[in-house]
Structures are given as structure tokens and as C-alpha cells.
Design a protein around this motif. Structure first.
Motif, PDB file in Angstrom:
ATOM      1  N   LYS A 146      16.006  -3.847   0.950  1.00 47.71           N
ATOM      2  CA  LYS A 146      16.271  -2.431   1.005  1.00 47.71           C
ATOM      3  C   LYS A 146      16.219  -2.149   2.740  1.00 47.71           C
ATOM      4  N   LEU A 147      15.442  -2.526   3.259  1.00 48.00           N
ATOM      5  CA  LEU A 147      15.500  -2.174   4.707  1.00 48.00           C
ATOM      6  C   LEU A 147      16.461  -2.499   5.600  1.00 48.00           C
ATOM      7  N   ALA A 148      16.820  -3.919   5.137  1.00 45.11           N
ATOM      8  CA  ALA A 148      17.996  -4.371   5.897  1.00 45.11           C
ATOM      9  C   ALA A 148      19.367  -3.634   5.874  1.00 45.11           C
ATOM     10  N   LYS A 149      19.627  -2.798   4.645  1.00 48.39           N
ATOM     11  CA  LYS A 149      20.519  -1.851   4.217  1.00 48.39           C
ATOM     12  C   LYS A 149      20.708  -0.489   5.183  1.00 48.39           C
ATOM     13  N   ILE A 150      19.501  -0.128   5.605  1.00 50.86           N
ATOM     14  CA  ILE A 150      19.474   1.036   6.428  1.00 50.86           C
ATOM     15  C   ILE A 150      20.117   0.792   7.815  1.00 50.86           C
ATOM     16  N   LYS A 151      21.042   1.757   7.990  1.00 51.64           N
ATOM     17  CA  LYS A 151      21.678   1.868   9.297  1.00 51.64           C
ATOM     18  C   LYS A 151      21.334   2.710  10.184  1.00 51.64           C
ATOM     19  N   PRO A 152      20.984   2.673  11.415  1.00 46.19           N
ATOM     20  CA  PRO A 152      20.447   3.495  12.457  1.00 46.19           C
ATOM     21  C   PRO A 152      21.062   4.884  12.439  1.00 46.19           C
ATOM     22  N   GLU A 153      22.533   4.747  12.303  1.00 46.48           N
ATOM     23  CA  GLU A 153      23.090   6.146  12.490  1.00 46.48           C
ATOM     24  C   GLU A 153      22.629   7.062  11.021  1.00 46.48           C
ATOM     25  N   LYS A 154      22.493   6.437  10.138  1.00 47.76           N
ATOM     26  CA  LYS A 154      21.894   7.171   8.723  1.00 47.76           C
ATOM     27  C   LYS A 154      20.575   7.590   8.793  1.00 47.76           C
ATOM     28  N   LEU A 155      19.981   6.705   9.452  1.00 49.78           N
ATOM     29  CA  LEU A 155      18.307   7.041   9.681  1.00 49.78           C
ATOM     30  C   LEU A 155      18.108   8.253  10.616  1.00 49.78           C
ATOM     31  N   ALA A 156      19.008   8.316  11.715  1.00 53.12           N
ATOM     32  CA  ALA A 156      19.207   9.436  12.702  1.00 53.12           C
ATOM     33  C   ALA A 156      19.268  10.786  11.976  1.00 53.12           C
ATOM     34  N   LYS A 157      20.068  10.847  10.897  1.00 52.97           N
ATOM     35  CA  LYS A 157      20.576  12.072  10.190  1.00 52.97           C
ATOM     36  C   LYS A 157      19.611  12.307   9.178  1.00 52.97           C
ATOM     37  N   THR A 158      18.453  11.367   8.782  1.00 54.04           N
ATOM     38  CA  THR A 158      17.574  11.619   7.514  1.00 54.04           C
ATOM     39  C   THR A 158      16.445  12.380   7.974  1.00 54.04           C
ATOM     40  N   THR A 159      16.137  13.392   7.281  1.00 54.80           N
ATOM     41  CA  THR A 159      14.913  14.189   7.594  1.00 54.80           C
ATOM     42  C   THR A 159      13.697  13.613   7.239  1.00 54.80           C
ATOM     43  N   MET A 160      12.796  13.511   8.006  1.00 56.00           N
ATOM     44  CA  MET A 160      11.585  12.599   7.855  1.00 56.00           C
ATOM     45  C   MET A 160      10.215  13.389   8.267  1.00 56.00           C
ATOM     46  N   GLY A 161       9.213  13.312   7.680  1.00 51.20           N
ATOM     47  CA  GLY A 161       7.934  14.033   7.980  1.00 51.20           C
ATOM     48  C   GLY A 161       6.818  13.221   8.002  1.00 51.20           C
ATOM     49  N   ARG A 162       5.851  13.614   8.632  1.00 51.75           N
ATOM     50  CA  ARG A 162       4.593  12.996   8.961  1.00 51.75           C
ATOM     51  C   ARG A 162       3.496  14.042   8.511  1.00 51.75           C
ATOM     52  N   ILE A 163       2.493  13.724   7.589  1.00 44.24           N
ATOM     53  CA  ILE A 163       1.266  14.374   7.309  1.00 44.24           C
ATOM     54  C   ILE A 163       0.205  13.825   8.004  1.00 44.24           C
ATOM     55  N   ASP A 164      -0.172  14.496   9.165  1.00 44.41           N
ATOM     56  CA  ASP A 164      -1.606  13.923   9.981  1.00 44.41           C
ATOM     57  C   ASP A 164      -2.887  14.263   8.988  1.00 44.41           C
ATOM     58  N   ILE A 165      -3.500  13.434   8.485  1.00 47.55           N
ATOM     59  CA  ILE A 165      -4.844  13.624   7.843  1.00 47.55           C
ATOM     60  C   ILE A 165      -6.005  14.197   8.507  1.00 47.55           C
ATOM     61  N   ALA A 166      -6.471  15.439   8.390  1.00 50.70           N
ATOM     62  CA  ALA A 166      -7.561  15.900   9.015  1.00 50.70           C
ATOM     63  C   ALA A 166      -8.907  15.368   8.205  1.00 50.70           C
ATOM     64  N   TYR A 167      -8.794  15.669   6.798  1.00 49.54           N
ATOM     65  CA  TYR A 167      -9.947  15.556   6.064  1.00 49.54           C
ATOM     66  C   TYR A 167      -9.455  14.850   4.589  1.00 49.54           C
ATOM     67  N   ILE A 168     -10.290  14.089   4.315  1.00 50.12           N
ATOM     68  CA  ILE A 168     -10.110  13.443   2.933  1.00 50.12           C
ATOM     69  C   ILE A 168     -11.613  13.254   1.894  1.00 50.12           C
ATOM     70  N   THR A 169     -11.245  13.227   0.757  1.00 51.86           N
ATOM     71  CA  THR A 169     -12.303  13.066  -0.232  1.00 51.86           C
ATOM     72  C   THR A 169     -11.871  12.689  -1.445  1.00 51.86           C
ATOM     73  N   GLY A 170     -12.762  12.173  -2.167  1.00 46.49           N
ATOM     74  CA  GLY A 170     -12.372  11.504  -3.546  1.00 46.49           C
ATOM     75  C   GLY A 170     -13.195  11.681  -4.465  1.00 46.49           C
ATOM     76  N   LYS A 171     -12.650  11.465  -5.826  1.00 41.01           N
ATOM     77  CA  LYS A 171     -13.691  11.388  -7.133  1.00 41.01           C
ATOM     78  C   LYS A 171     -13.034  10.486  -8.126  1.00 41.01           C
ATOM     79  N   GLN A 172     -13.719  10.008  -8.922  1.00 40.53           N
ATOM     80  CA  GLN A 172     -13.196   8.927  -9.926  1.00 40.53           C
ATOM     81  C   GLN A 172     -14.162   9.173 -11.141  1.00 40.53           C
ATOM     82  N   HIS A 173     -13.478   8.973 -12.193  1.00 42.97           N
ATOM     83  CA  HIS A 173     -14.243   9.036 -13.603  1.00 42.97           C
ATOM     84  C   HIS A 173     -13.509   7.803 -14.397  1.00 42.97           C
ATOM     85  N   THR A 174     -14.300   6.513 -14.419  1.00 36.48           N
ATOM     86  CA  THR A 174     -13.419   5.282 -15.076  1.00 36.48           C
ATOM     87  C   THR A 174     -14.688   4.849 -15.899  1.00 36.48           C
ATOM     88  N   TYR A 175     -14.079   4.017 -16.807  1.00 35.23           N
ATOM     89  CA  TYR A 175     -15.303   3.174 -17.605  1.00 35.23           C
ATOM     90  C   TYR A 175     -14.673   1.767 -17.842  1.00 35.23           C
TER      91      TYR A 175
END
Length: 178
Positions: A146-175
Motif C-alpha cells: 500500500k505504501l508503494a502506491k502513495i504518491k508524494p503529490e497526493k500525500l501533500a494534498k492529504t489532511t493529516m493530524g497528530r494527537i500529542d498524548i498528555a495523559y493516559i490511563t486504562g482499565k480492563q475486565h477480562t476472564y
């Protein structure tokens, strides 16, 4: 006056979202950082909450988690509600869930990670290339193809974002009996 009040209420929500709360059931809390990161690396989408003018908005995103940078990359349309909200207020609260279903004991089995952070849109083509590689390698069974098919000119027009994580927590309930 009303607009100022709504902005104040929304800013208070953002302040609250940065507060840390304890997990009520300590037996379900995930404290291992590697386990929290594993959830972000293994899920195919996250859900994030945005707020603008005291109006919440919830949206699901396909994503790629970059462990080295502790951030989440995503791509989206170049216009729309999500971008309007994040340009008004880039603070988010998000979650990733691994859903295991109902156990034999009629309990619900899951693992979830919650995080807060801020979103920024990516303009730099080098960072966009890195972001799309992280995203595709997490989501695709044949990432290099898939990556081989991505053209730089198309990527330049693609809207991309980054979420910088400041805080993280978690919970689980498994058996063992799933």
C-alpha cells in the motif's frame, strides 16, 4: 455575553479533562505503560471527544500510534465538522477499546485506554510521510504494498493530524473463560 459564557464553560470542561481521576476498581486498573501502549497499537480506530462553544462532538478515527513520539496519527477530509471543532479548540479526550464480548459468567470483557491531549494538523511533507507509514503499518495486512502506491503529490494534498498524548490511563475486565 452568551458567547463568552459558552467559551468559559467549554474551557472549564477542557480543564476538567486534564484532571486525573483514580480508577474506582483498582483490580481492573492498567498501570503498566507497555500494556496501555499495546492497546493503542492493536486497535484499528479510536474515538475522540471535541468541544466548541459548549457543544460536544464525538468522532471515530482510524489511526496509527507512534510509540517513540507518544502520538496518534490520523487522516481526514480537508473540510468538515471535525476540523471546525479542532480549530476552535484543539484539546481532546479519547479512547481505544478492545471488546471481548460477554463471558460465560455474563460479565462483559474489555480493555480500554483513555487519553487526553491536543491535536495539530500536519503541513510538513516529511512528517506526513512518517505519519502515513505509521498509520498504514498499523492498519494494513500488506503495508509495504500500500505504501508503494502513495504518491508524494497526493500525500501533500492529504489532511493529516497528530494527537500529542498528555495523559493516559486504562482499565480492563477480562476472564480466562471467553
Amino acid at each position: 455575553m452568551e458567547a463568552r459564557l459558552q467559551k468559559l464553560i467549554c474551557s472549564q470542561w477542557v480543564k476538567l479533562s486534564n484532571m486525573t481521576f483514580h480508577v474506582r476498581r483498582k483490580d481492573r486498573e492498567i498501570t503498566d505503560a507497555a500494556a496501555l501502549k499495546k492497546v493503542l497499537k492493536s486497535t484499528t480506530y479510536i474515538t475522540i471527544a471535541l468541544c466548541m462553544d459548549n457543544e460536544p462532538y464525538l468522532v471515530a478515527l482510524s489511526h496509527g500510534y507512534d510509540e517513540a513520539k507518544n502520538c496518534i496519527y490520523f487522516h481526514c477530509a480537508s473540510e468538515g465538522k471535525k476540523l471546525v471543532y479542532l480549530k476552535a479548540n484543539n484539546k481532546i479526550w479519547g479512547q481505544a477499546v478492545l471488546d471481548y464480548g460477554v463471558t460465560d459468567e455474563c460479565d462483559y470483557a474489555y480493555t480500554c485506554v483513555h487519553f487526553s491531549g491536543s491535536i495539530s494538523l500536519i503541513d510538513d511533507l516529511t512528517e506526513k510521510q512518517h505519519a502515513i507509514e505509521v498509520l498504514v503499518r498499523q492498519l494494513s495486512t500488506k503495508p509495504e504494498e500500500k505504501l508503494a502506491k502513495i504518491k508524494p503529490e497526493k500525500l501533500a494534498k492529504t489532511t493529516m493530524g497528530r494527537i500529542d498524548i498528555a495523559y493516559i490511563t486504562g482499565k480492563q475486565h477480562t476472564y480466562p473463560k471467553l
